[in-house]
Design a protein around this motif. Structure first.
Motif, PDB file in Angstrom:
ATOM      1  N   SER A   1      11.257  -3.950  50.709  1.00 14.64           N
ATOM      2  CA  SER A   1      11.026  -2.895  49.723  1.00 14.64           C
ATOM      3  C   SER A   1      12.228  -2.889  48.781  1.00 14.64           C
ATOM      4  CB  SER A   1      10.885  -1.534  50.417  1.00 14.64           C
ATOM      5  OG  SER A   1      10.800  -0.492  49.468  1.00 14.64           O
ATOM      6  N   TRP A   2      11.972  -3.102  47.485  1.00 10.88           N
ATOM      7  CA  TRP A   2      13.074  -3.212  46.523  1.00 10.88           C
ATOM      8  C   TRP A   2      12.728  -2.389  45.294  1.00 10.88           C
ATOM      9  CZ3 TRP A   2      15.892  -8.457  45.523  1.00 10.88           C
ATOM     10  CH2 TRP A   2      16.941  -8.267  44.628  1.00 10.88           C
ATOM     11  N   HIS A   3      13.381  -1.249  45.155  1.00 14.78           N
ATOM     12  CA  HIS A   3      13.179  -0.378  43.997  1.00 14.78           C
ATOM     13  C   HIS A   3      14.289  -0.677  42.993  1.00 14.78           C
ATOM     14  CE1 HIS A   3      13.175   3.131  41.395  1.00 14.78           C
ATOM     15  NE2 HIS A   3      11.983   3.449  41.853  1.00 14.78           N
ATOM     16  N   GLY A   4      13.989  -1.488  41.991  1.00 18.03           N
ATOM     17  CA  GLY A   4      14.999  -1.848  41.002  1.00 18.03           C
ATOM     18  C   GLY A   4      15.214  -0.734  39.994  1.00 18.03           C
ATOM     19  N   GLU A   5      16.460  -0.558  39.585  1.00 13.65           N
ATOM     20  CA  GLU A   5      16.793   0.360  38.497  1.00 13.65           C
ATOM     21  C   GLU A   5      16.623  -0.383  37.158  1.00 13.65           C
ATOM     22  OE1 GLU A   5      17.408   3.591  38.779  1.00 13.65           O
ATOM     23  OE2 GLU A   5      17.015   3.362  40.924  1.00 13.65           O
ATOM     24  N   PRO A   6      16.593   0.333  36.038  1.00  8.81           N
ATOM     25  CA  PRO A   6      16.341  -0.335  34.752  1.00  8.81           C
ATOM     26  C   PRO A   6      17.287  -1.503  34.477  1.00  8.81           C
ATOM     27  CG  PRO A   6      16.154   2.028  34.486  1.00  8.81           C
ATOM     28  CD  PRO A   6      16.654   1.795  35.887  1.00  8.81           C
ATOM     29  N   PHE A   7      16.713  -2.592  34.011  1.00 18.16           N
ATOM     30  CA  PHE A   7      17.464  -3.782  33.596  1.00 18.16           C
ATOM     31  C   PHE A   7      17.413  -3.794  32.077  1.00 18.16           C
ATOM     32  CE2 PHE A   7      18.233  -8.197  32.656  1.00 18.16           C
ATOM     33  CZ  PHE A   7      19.091  -8.634  33.652  1.00 18.16           C
ATOM     34  N   VAL A   8      18.533  -3.450  31.444  1.00 12.04           N
ATOM     35  CA  VAL A   8      18.589  -3.213  30.005  1.00 12.04           C
ATOM     36  C   VAL A   8      19.184  -4.432  29.301  1.00 12.04           C
ATOM     37  CG1 VAL A   8      19.443  -1.699  28.172  1.00 12.04           C
ATOM     38  CG2 VAL A   8      18.873  -0.742  30.428  1.00 12.04           C
ATOM     39  N   VAL A   9      18.472  -4.942  28.320  1.00  9.42           N
ATOM     40  CA  VAL A   9      18.935  -6.112  27.557  1.00  9.42           C
ATOM     41  C   VAL A   9      19.376  -5.613  26.183  1.00  9.42           C
ATOM     42  CG1 VAL A   9      18.346  -8.394  26.699  1.00  9.42           C
ATOM     43  CG2 VAL A   9      17.332  -7.560  28.824  1.00  9.42           C
ATOM     44  N   ALA A  10      20.685  -5.491  25.997  1.00  6.64           N
ATOM     45  CA  ALA A  10      21.228  -4.933  24.761  1.00  6.64           C
ATOM     46  C   ALA A  10      21.067  -5.917  23.599  1.00  6.64           C
ATOM     47  CB  ALA A  10      22.705  -4.584  24.949  1.00  6.64           C
ATOM     48  N   GLU A  11      21.249  -5.390  22.405  1.00  2.04           N
ATOM     49  CA  GLU A  11      21.209  -6.223  21.196  1.00  2.04           C
ATOM     50  C   GLU A  11      22.208  -7.366  21.323  1.00  2.04           C
ATOM     51  OE1 GLU A  11      19.388  -6.321  17.308  1.00  2.04           O
ATOM     52  OE2 GLU A  11      19.532  -4.437  18.380  1.00  2.04           O
ATOM     53  N   GLY A  12      21.754  -8.594  21.065  1.00  3.86           N
ATOM     54  CA  GLY A  12      22.638  -9.750  21.107  1.00  3.86           C
ATOM     55  C   GLY A  12      22.740 -10.417  22.465  1.00  3.86           C
ATOM     56  N   ALA A  13      22.085  -9.857  23.491  1.00  6.22           N
ATOM     57  CA  ALA A  13      22.104 -10.484  24.819  1.00  6.22           C
ATOM     58  C   ALA A  13      21.070 -11.601  24.888  1.00  6.22           C
ATOM     59  CB  ALA A  13      21.834  -9.452  25.899  1.00  6.22           C
ATOM     60  N   GLU A  14      21.311 -12.572  25.754  1.00  5.26           N
ATOM     61  CA  GLU A  14      20.413 -13.710  25.972  1.00  5.26           C
ATOM     62  C   GLU A  14      20.356 -13.926  27.482  1.00  5.26           C
ATOM     63  OE1 GLU A  14      18.204 -17.094  24.208  1.00  5.26           O
ATOM     64  OE2 GLU A  14      19.366 -15.595  23.126  1.00  5.26           O
ATOM     65  N   VAL A  15      19.224 -13.597  28.104  1.00  9.77           N
ATOM     66  CA  VAL A  15      19.153 -13.583  29.564  1.00  9.77           C
ATOM     67  C   VAL A  15      17.908 -14.314  30.050  1.00  9.77           C
ATOM     68  CG1 VAL A  15      19.106 -12.148  31.635  1.00  9.77           C
ATOM     69  CG2 VAL A  15      20.302 -11.330  29.601  1.00  9.77           C
ATOM     70  N   ASP A  16      18.093 -15.127  31.094  1.00  6.68           N
ATOM     71  CA  ASP A  16      16.988 -15.742  31.816  1.00  6.68           C
ATOM     72  C   ASP A  16      16.974 -15.176  33.230  1.00  6.68           C
ATOM     73  OD1 ASP A  16      15.741 -18.039  30.131  1.00  6.68           O
ATOM     74  OD2 ASP A  16      17.906 -18.260  29.857  1.00  6.68           O
ATOM     75  N   ARG A  17      15.806 -14.683  33.652  1.00  3.35           N
ATOM     76  CA  ARG A  17      15.639 -14.143  34.995  1.00  3.35           C
ATOM     77  C   ARG A  17      14.576 -14.951  35.728  1.00  3.35           C
ATOM     78  NH1 ARG A  17      16.285  -8.145  36.308  1.00  3.35           N
ATOM     79  NH2 ARG A  17      14.371  -8.498  37.484  1.00  3.35           N
ATOM     80  N   SER A  18      14.822 -15.226  37.011  1.00  3.43           N
ATOM     81  CA  SER A  18      13.795 -15.876  37.823  1.00  3.43           C
ATOM     82  C   SER A  18      13.700 -15.157  39.161  1.00  3.43           C
ATOM     83  CB  SER A  18      14.106 -17.359  38.039  1.00  3.43           C
ATOM     84  OG  SER A  18      15.161 -17.528  38.970  1.00  3.43           O
ATOM     85  N   THR A  19      12.472 -15.070  39.662  1.00  2.84           N
ATOM     86  CA  THR A  19      12.227 -14.485  40.982  1.00  2.84           C
ATOM     87  C   THR A  19      11.328 -15.435  41.755  1.00  2.84           C
ATOM     88  OG1 THR A  19      12.364 -12.221  40.110  1.00  2.84           O
ATOM     89  CG2 THR A  19      11.305 -12.513  42.250  1.00  2.84           C
ATOM     90  N   SER A  20      11.794 -15.861  42.923  1.00  2.00           N
ATOM     91  CA  SER A  20      11.024 -16.741  43.788  1.00  2.00           C
ATOM     92  C   SER A  20      10.867 -16.058  45.148  1.00  2.00           C
ATOM     93  CB  SER A  20      11.728 -18.091  43.946  1.00  2.00           C
ATOM     94  OG  SER A  20      11.052 -18.920  44.873  1.00  2.00           O
ATOM     95  N   ILE A  21       9.629 -15.884  45.600  1.00  2.00           N
ATOM     96  CA  ILE A  21       9.366 -15.193  46.863  1.00  2.00           C
ATOM     97  C   ILE A  21       8.416 -16.044  47.700  1.00  2.00           C
ATOM     98  CG2 ILE A  21       8.431 -13.111  47.946  1.00  2.00           C
ATOM     99  CD1 ILE A  21       9.144 -11.584  45.417  1.00  2.00           C
ATOM    100  N   ARG A  22       8.771 -16.238  48.971  1.00  2.00           N
ATOM    101  CA  ARG A  22       7.928 -16.957  49.919  1.00  2.00           C
ATOM    102  C   ARG A  22       7.628 -16.030  51.093  1.00  2.00           C
ATOM    103  NH1 ARG A  22      11.833 -19.717  48.031  1.00  2.00           N
ATOM    104  NH2 ARG A  22      13.176 -19.462  49.855  1.00  2.00           N
ATOM    105  N   LEU A  23       6.343 -15.833  51.352  1.00  2.00           N
ATOM    106  CA  LEU A  23       5.910 -14.924  52.417  1.00  2.00           C
ATOM    107  C   LEU A  23       5.204 -15.714  53.511  1.00  2.00           C
ATOM    108  CD1 LEU A  23       4.310 -12.102  50.240  1.00  2.00           C
ATOM    109  CD2 LEU A  23       6.602 -12.116  51.216  1.00  2.00           C
ATOM    110  N   GLY A  24       5.654 -15.520  54.745  1.00  2.00           N
ATOM    111  CA  GLY A  24       4.959 -16.101  55.880  1.00  2.00           C
ATOM    112  C   GLY A  24       3.863 -15.174  56.366  1.00  2.00           C
ATOM    113  N   ALA A  25       3.175 -15.585  57.403  1.00  2.00           N
ATOM    114  CA  ALA A  25       2.065 -14.797  57.934  1.00  2.00           C
ATOM    115  C   ALA A  25       2.547 -13.421  58.381  1.00  2.00           C
ATOM    116  CB  ALA A  25       1.431 -15.538  59.110  1.00  2.00           C
ATOM    117  N   GLY A  26       1.815 -12.379  57.946  1.00  2.00           N
ATOM    118  CA  GLY A  26       2.135 -11.021  58.355  1.00  2.00           C
ATOM    119  C   GLY A  26       3.260 -10.371  57.585  1.00  2.00           C
ATOM    120  N   SER A  27       3.865 -11.066  56.641  1.00  2.00           N
ATOM    121  CA  SER A  27       4.972 -10.513  55.862  1.00  2.00           C
ATOM    122  C   SER A  27       4.446  -9.920  54.565  1.00  2.00           C
ATOM    123  CB  SER A  27       6.024 -11.583  55.572  1.00  2.00           C
ATOM    124  OG  SER A  27       6.653 -11.991  56.765  1.00  2.00           O
TER     125      SER A  27
END
Length: 209
Positions: free
Chosen positions: A81-107
């Motif tokens: 369980s992951w409740h993220g707070e706001p991720f704010v990209v200000a003027e002039g920022a350059e950001v790459d985000r990646s999320t990789s999730i692997r779930l086994g049986a029952g997860s």
């Protein structure tokens, strides 16, 4: 095992069977050249809860860029369980985000993510996100989203909204509702396009999980 980098994870008190971890910035984030990587591995009958104590601001980078990568592996019935707070990209920022999730049986996993383009009065910088989720040997979700200026203003992306707020469940589904996408496999995405996160009703969706 908790390892400190640009973020310092802190173990919080929790009942038996729950591991609660707070993410605390070890310094100013995000700046040009920063490469944040968060890895979560859980096996067996355990619930991992990630707590963000504050939002993250990606600051103007003067031609530079930053990365924010998350890698999650859950197996043998573990949940996240992951409740993220706001991720704010200000003027002039350059950001790459990646999320990789692997779930086994029952997860299973539940995530709240709020992407905010610009601080108050700003148009916001460039943000590109990639999400890949596998449930067992099958791909459950693959998404590439370009929220760079000039691309995000289309009616099918953000339009004139500034915040993309989302609750994503993986390994189980949210109830049927408007603005909720049911994935082909066991998973759902509820999204809201709003001017500010506090105007979104997804807090109620999250509280009901």
């Amino acid at each position: 095992m908790l390892t400190t980098g640009l973020l310092s994870p802190r173990r919080l008190p929790a009942p038996d069977g729950v591991v609660r971890v707070a993410l605390v910035a070890a310094g100013a984030l995000l700046l040009a050249g920063d490469q944040v990587r968060i890895e979560v591995v859980a096996r067996g009958n355990v619930r991992v809860e990630i707590v963000e104590l504050a939002g993250t601001v990606a600051y103007a980078m003067r031609g530079g860029s930053a990365r924010w990568d998350v890698d999650v592996e859950l197996s043998d019935g573990a949940s996240l369980s992951w409740h993220g707070e706001p991720f704010v990209v200000a003027e002039g920022a350059e950001v790459d985000r990646s999320t990789s999730i692997r779930l086994g049986a029952g997860s299973r996993a539940a995530l709240r993510e709020s992407l905010v383009l610009g601080r108050h009065g700003e148009a916001g910088g460039a943000l590109r996100t990639t999400t890949r989720v596998a449930l067992g040997d099958e791909e459950l979700l693959v998404e590439h989203l370009d929220l760079s200026p000039g691309r995000r203003s289309g009616w099918a992306i953000l339009g004139d909204s500034r915040c993309l707020d989302a609750v994503t469940t993986l390994g189980f589904r949210l109830p049927e509702a408007e603005q909720t996408l049911q994935l082909e496999g066991a998973g759902s995405i509820a999204r809201r396009l709003v001017a500010a996160q506090h105007t979104s009703d997804l807090g109620e969706v999250w509280a009901a999980l």
